[in-house]
Write an enzyme that holds these catalytic residues in place. Structure first.
Site, PDB file in Angstrom:
ATOM      1  N   LYS A 178     -29.787  86.193  16.626  1.00 16.57           N
ATOM      2  CA  LYS A 178     -29.410  87.709  16.492  1.00 16.57           C
ATOM      3  C   LYS A 178     -29.028  87.735  14.807  1.00 16.57           C
ATOM      4  CE  LYS A 178     -27.192  88.917  20.617  1.00 16.57           C
ATOM      5  NZ  LYS A 178     -28.113  89.778  21.192  1.00 16.57           N
ATOM      6  N   ARG A 213     -30.352  87.753  31.820  1.00 20.16           N
ATOM      7  CA  ARG A 213     -31.174  87.814  33.061  1.00 20.16           C
ATOM      8  C   ARG A 213     -31.624  86.305  33.684  1.00 20.16           C
ATOM      9  NH1 ARG A 213     -35.134  91.634  29.908  1.00 20.16           N
ATOM     10  NH2 ARG A 213     -33.157  92.106  29.068  1.00 20.16           N
TER      11      ARG A 213
END
Ligand code: BES
Ligand code: MN
Ligand code: ZN
Length: 507
Positions: free
Chosen positions: A284, A358
């Site tokens: 990120k 996920r």
């Protein structure tokens, strides 16, 4: 460089201990300092003291005192003394809220807390406006008294709650004893959740998450099972394991079993517990990356729910599951293009290591569905930044392939004051998470967009026939400017929605 390993309970905000002891009553006579809600009339700007449960004569004297002080409500709360009683008059904001009326009451309590931090009265009476739910005002008050000071130098730490009132009177309210205890339990659960959210990531890592869950389970008599790296390997949970490969702290899969009235049925709550999400190899950007300590907010809400449900006994058994992991960049971290085999047997091509929530939930959901065969399974996750663009910060997204399940959650949650808005899981999108070289890919191709929905479609691959709903709380879990929530830090959003899903089940 970890913070000293003191007992986590010593780091909890003082309000947690205060909430355990404070006496909560619905007496019809005020005691101590009286907090009175005022309404400012729209056109005339007149101050209206609208507290029907205050004795009429006292109320009119108070109105006179407020008029004499020339108070308009604009300069913050007013303190006046009437018949030797200290009164704090505050404006109950007429905030428009989205069909979740309790949030107005909660907001008033939150505002009042700011004034009351310096209150040294032994007792505090809440005298509300017409239609006020004073227990909700109390709830807001408790949220407003939360202060994360455990990570400051202890030598200089003053016991902020020592002066808090020992008794709270919800003047003339109609709540029964059990209901009040439910509010107390929820207020304390919210503190637990917010503490775990706000704690720094070098302290609150997967091991500490497991330790706190174990301790809370012990206190409440829940069975608690923690799966470590070796057990996860034996079970073949390589989807979850792949996320932790770059972190120095091992992952933990946490199960807390809460016994309910009807032990033949189970509701499962599953939370994403990324104690830090640096993105992994798909790193990120550094600006604001510290906020990714909040990537365990779904797990924190599940832990809070386990606490609350342990205090109030839900209608069915509830299993509370937290997938705790770090997602770090490192030479051992997963690379884009890697293929892993999940617990379900389905293989996943990991095209972006930053879509890691996920991957953790895939194994947590599949295992929970198989082992506990729940009647209903709800997950909460800070899964996608996209949900912030779609829905902002007031409510969270709910998704399900089963409309009844989505509708059930929306209704239950609204009654607990947490708005949910449904996003569709279109059948047409199932093909977008299929890979050419593995069974699934963890992100869709760039032209597909619909990031939040794709997250839901991916998770659905792991729930089998279980009735399931997914909450994407990435927009609501912290720093929310939404009405009725603290201005900064964790909000505990999702805790109430999941608690509601459990408390209304089987009815
Ligand atoms: N934890 C983030 C989602 C997030 C982003 C929460 C911003 C709160 C604020 C999640 O793991 C993530 O990185 N998601 C990616 C998914 C993408 C790679 C498909 C995202 O939202 O960018
Ligand atoms: Mn991520
Ligand atoms: Zn994440």
């Amino acid at each position: 460089h970890a913070l000293s390993k003191e007992n986590w309970r010593d780091l909890l905000p003082g309000v947690f201990g205060w909430l355990e002891k404070v006496q909560l009553t619905t007496d019809s006579t005020p005691a101590g300092t009286v907090v009175v809600a005022a309404e400012i009339k729209d056109k005339t700007n007149d101050v209206l003291i609208d507290a029907p449960n205050l004795e009429a004569q006292f109320r009119s004297k108070l109105s006179d005192a407020v008029a004499k002080a020339g108070w308009s409500g604009k300069s913050g709360p007013l303190t006046v003394v009437v018949d030797n009683t200290v009164c704090v008059v505050a404006v109950a904001d007429k905030v428009d809220v989205c069909g979740a009326p309790k949030r107005r009451d909660r907001k008033f309590g939150l505002d009042v807390a700011r004034v009351l931090r310096d209150c040294t009265a032994d007792a505090l009476t809440l005298a509300g406006f017409k239609d006020a739910n004073l227990a909700e005002v109390f709830d807001g008050l408790a949220m407003g008294l939360y202060d994360l000071d455990g990570f400051k130098d202890h030598a200089n730490r003053k016991d902020a709650v020592a002066d808090f009132p020992k008794k709270i009177v919800l003047l003339g309210a109609k709540h029964g004893k059990d209901e009040l205890e439910g509010y107390r339990a929820m207020a304390r659960a919210v503190v637990v959740t917010r503490f775990v959210q706000d704690a720094p990531p070098n302290y609150l890592n997967p091991l500490m998450f497991a330790e706190i869950s174990t301790d809370i389970s012990k206190e409440l008599g829940h069975k608690c099972t923690i799966l470590g790296k070796e057990e996860l390997e034996k079970l073949g949970m390589h989807s979850m394991l792949s996320v932790a490969d770059g972190g120095k702290t091992e992952p933990r899969l946490i199960f807390m079993e809460v016994a309910g009235e009807d032990t033949s049925k189970t509701v499962a709550l599953v939370g994403k517990g990324l104690t830090f999400d640096a993105g992994g190899t798909s790193l990120k950007p550094s600006a604001g990356m510290d906020e990714m300590k909040y990537d365990m907010s779904g797990g924190a809400a599940v832990l809070g729910a386990a606490y609350f449900l342990g205090k109030v006994k839900p209608p069915t058994n509830v299993v509370c599951v937290i997938g705790a992991s770090e997602n770090m960049a490192d030479g051992n971290a997963t690379k884009p293009g890697d293929i892993v085999k999940s617990y379900s047997g389905k293989t996943i091509e990991i095209l972006n290591t930053d879509a890691e929530g996920r991957l953790v939930l895939a194994d947590a959901l599949a295992y929970t569905a198989e082992k506990y065969k729940p009647e209903l399974m709800v997950d909460a996750a800070t899964l996608t930044g996209a949900v912030l663009h779609g829905l902002g910060t007031v409510g969270a997204a709910v998704m399900s392939f089963d409309q009844d399940t989505a509708s059930y959650l929306i209704k239950a949650s609204e009654a607990f004051g947490e708005p949910l808005w449904q996003l569709p899981l279109w059948n047409e999108l199932k093909k977008e998470v299929k890979s050419e070289v593995a069974d699934l890919r963890n992100i869709a191709k760039p032209n597909v967009k619909a990031g939040t929905i794709i997250g839901g479609v991916f998770l659905a691959e792991f729930v089998g026939d279980t009735k399931w709903a997914h909450l994407d709380i990435a927009g609501t879990a912290w720093s929310s400017l939404a009405h009725g929530y603290p201005a900064s830090g964790g909000t505990a959003f999702g805790l109430r929605a999941m608690a509601a899903a459990c408390m209304n089940f089987n009815k």
